[in-house]
Scaffold this motif. Structure first.
Motif, PDB file in Angstrom:
ATOM      1  N   LEU A  17       0.979  -1.022  -0.268  1.00  0.00           N
ATOM      2  CA  LEU A  17       0.448   0.054   0.092  1.00  0.00           C
ATOM      3  C   LEU A  17       1.576   1.348   0.058  1.00  0.00           C
ATOM      4  O   LEU A  17       1.436   1.225   0.541  1.00  0.00           O
ATOM      5  N   PRO A  18       0.462   1.978  -0.802  1.00  0.00           N
ATOM      6  CA  PRO A  18       1.358   3.444  -1.328  1.00  0.00           C
ATOM      7  C   PRO A  18       1.003   4.054   0.236  1.00  0.00           C
ATOM      8  O   PRO A  18       0.433   4.263   1.451  1.00  0.00           O
ATOM      9  N   ASN A  19       1.802   4.792   0.411  1.00  0.00           N
ATOM     10  CA  ASN A  19       2.934   6.052   1.333  1.00  0.00           C
ATOM     11  C   ASN A  19       1.192   7.172   1.594  1.00  0.00           C
ATOM     12  O   ASN A  19       1.898   7.963   0.848  1.00  0.00           O
ATOM     13  N   ALA A  20       0.285   6.842   1.101  1.00  0.00           N
ATOM     14  CA  ALA A  20      -1.008   7.989   0.925  1.00  0.00           C
ATOM     15  C   ALA A  20      -2.278   7.787   1.277  1.00  0.00           C
ATOM     16  O   ALA A  20      -2.361   6.690   1.780  1.00  0.00           O
ATOM     17  N   ILE A  21      -3.224   8.528   1.615  1.00  0.00           N
ATOM     18  CA  ILE A  21      -4.850   8.485   1.922  1.00  0.00           C
ATOM     19  C   ILE A  21      -5.203   9.215   0.956  1.00  0.00           C
ATOM     20  O   ILE A  21      -4.939  10.407  -0.306  1.00  0.00           O
ATOM     21  N   THR A  22      -7.102   7.977   0.394  1.00  0.00           N
ATOM     22  CA  THR A  22      -7.244   8.446  -0.630  1.00  0.00           C
ATOM     23  C   THR A  22      -8.546   7.982  -0.873  1.00  0.00           C
ATOM     24  O   THR A  22      -8.447   6.539  -0.013  1.00  0.00           O
ATOM     25  N   ASP A  23      -9.549   7.722  -1.481  1.00  0.00           N
ATOM     26  CA  ASP A  23     -10.247   7.461  -1.436  1.00  0.00           C
ATOM     27  C   ASP A  23     -10.853   7.352  -2.863  1.00  0.00           C
ATOM     28  O   ASP A  23     -11.538   6.615  -3.301  1.00  0.00           O
ATOM     29  N   ASP A  24     -10.143   7.814  -4.000  1.00  0.00           N
ATOM     30  CA  ASP A  24     -10.040   7.114  -5.384  1.00  0.00           C
ATOM     31  C   ASP A  24     -10.280   6.059  -5.572  1.00  0.00           C
ATOM     32  O   ASP A  24      -9.091   4.871  -4.954  1.00  0.00           O
ATOM     33  N   LEU A  56     -12.587  -7.444  -0.007  1.00  0.00           N
ATOM     34  CA  LEU A  56     -10.721  -6.656  -0.193  1.00  0.00           C
ATOM     35  C   LEU A  56     -11.004  -5.544  -0.752  1.00  0.00           C
ATOM     36  O   LEU A  56      -9.215  -4.864   0.138  1.00  0.00           O
ATOM     37  N   PHE A  57     -11.900  -5.252  -1.552  1.00  0.00           N
ATOM     38  CA  PHE A  57     -11.605  -3.618  -1.874  1.00  0.00           C
ATOM     39  C   PHE A  57     -11.255  -2.765  -0.618  1.00  0.00           C
ATOM     40  O   PHE A  57     -11.602  -1.991  -0.612  1.00  0.00           O
ATOM     41  N   GLU A  58     -12.754  -3.183  -0.124  1.00  0.00           N
ATOM     42  CA  GLU A  58     -13.221  -2.438   1.520  1.00  0.00           C
ATOM     43  C   GLU A  58     -12.392  -2.249   1.895  1.00  0.00           C
ATOM     44  O   GLU A  58     -11.830  -1.192   2.816  1.00  0.00           O
ATOM     45  N   VAL A  59     -11.566  -3.812   2.772  1.00  0.00           N
ATOM     46  CA  VAL A  59     -10.367  -3.622   3.151  1.00  0.00           C
ATOM     47  C   VAL A  59      -9.656  -2.935   2.475  1.00  0.00           C
ATOM     48  O   VAL A  59      -8.886  -2.117   3.379  1.00  0.00           O
ATOM     49  N   ILE A  60      -8.533  -2.193   2.077  1.00  0.00           N
ATOM     50  CA  ILE A  60      -7.887  -1.814   0.855  1.00  0.00           C
ATOM     51  C   ILE A  60      -8.037  -0.504   1.161  1.00  0.00           C
ATOM     52  O   ILE A  60      -8.047   0.222   1.191  1.00  0.00           O
ATOM     53  N   LEU A  61      -9.471  -0.096   1.027  1.00  0.00           N
ATOM     54  CA  LEU A  61     -10.197   1.109   1.171  1.00  0.00           C
ATOM     55  C   LEU A  61      -9.810   1.645   2.945  1.00  0.00           C
ATOM     56  O   LEU A  61      -9.578   3.076   2.863  1.00  0.00           O
ATOM     57  N   GLN A  62     -10.227   0.903   2.971  1.00  0.00           N
ATOM     58  CA  GLN A  62     -10.447   1.352   4.772  1.00  0.00           C
ATOM     59  C   GLN A  62      -9.077   1.897   5.359  1.00  0.00           C
ATOM     60  O   GLN A  62      -8.383   2.611   6.042  1.00  0.00           O
ATOM     61  N   ALA A  63      -8.225   0.901   4.958  1.00  0.00           N
ATOM     62  CA  ALA A  63      -6.312   0.923   5.383  1.00  0.00           C
ATOM     63  C   ALA A  63      -6.138   2.131   4.809  1.00  0.00           C
ATOM     64  O   ALA A  63      -4.650   2.646   5.578  1.00  0.00           O
ATOM     65  N   ARG A  67      -4.111   5.591   7.372  1.00  0.00           N
ATOM     66  CA  ARG A  67      -2.320   4.923   6.756  1.00  0.00           C
ATOM     67  C   ARG A  67      -1.702   5.913   7.852  1.00  0.00           C
ATOM     68  O   ARG A  67      -0.847   5.313   8.414  1.00  0.00           O
ATOM     69  N   GLU A  68      -2.426   7.146   8.457  1.00  0.00           N
ATOM     70  CA  GLU A  68      -1.940   7.729   9.016  1.00  0.00           C
ATOM     71  C   GLU A  68      -0.512   8.346   8.668  1.00  0.00           C
ATOM     72  O   GLU A  68       0.177   9.041   9.520  1.00  0.00           O
TER      73      GLU A  68
END
Length: 79
Positions: A17-24, A56-63, A67-68
């Motif tokens: 997972l990238p070091n970024a916060i996104t909901d895209d 799994l999409f939702e898990v990755i979205l939440q993660a 990320r903080e």
């Protein structure tokens, strides 16, 4: 999900997972597909993961949303 599946997904997300916060949704869809392919290469069917976590999409979205600014260290138990 088996312990094997949880451990795989936790480690995979920490490493990929990238070091970024996104909901895209586009990068999340890509990451979901990559996680499924990587799991299947390890002999873990996608059904084994989805049985426990659902989407799994939702898990990755939440993660991604939680990320903080940290790389790695995200535990599935905390989602």
């Amino acid at each position: 999900m088996s312990t094997r599946g949880i451990n795989f997904l936790d480690k995979w997300m920490a490493e990929h997972l990238p070091n970024a916060i996104t909901d895209d949704p586009l990068p999340i869809i890509y990451l979901t597909d990559e996680a499924i392919k990587a799991a299947e290469r390890e002999g873990i069917p996608s059904e084994e993961i989805s049985e426990e976590v659902g989407s799994l999409f939702e898990v990755i979205l939440q993660a991604m949303q939680h990320r903080e600014g940290k790389l790695g260290g995200l535990k599935l138990c905390c989602l």
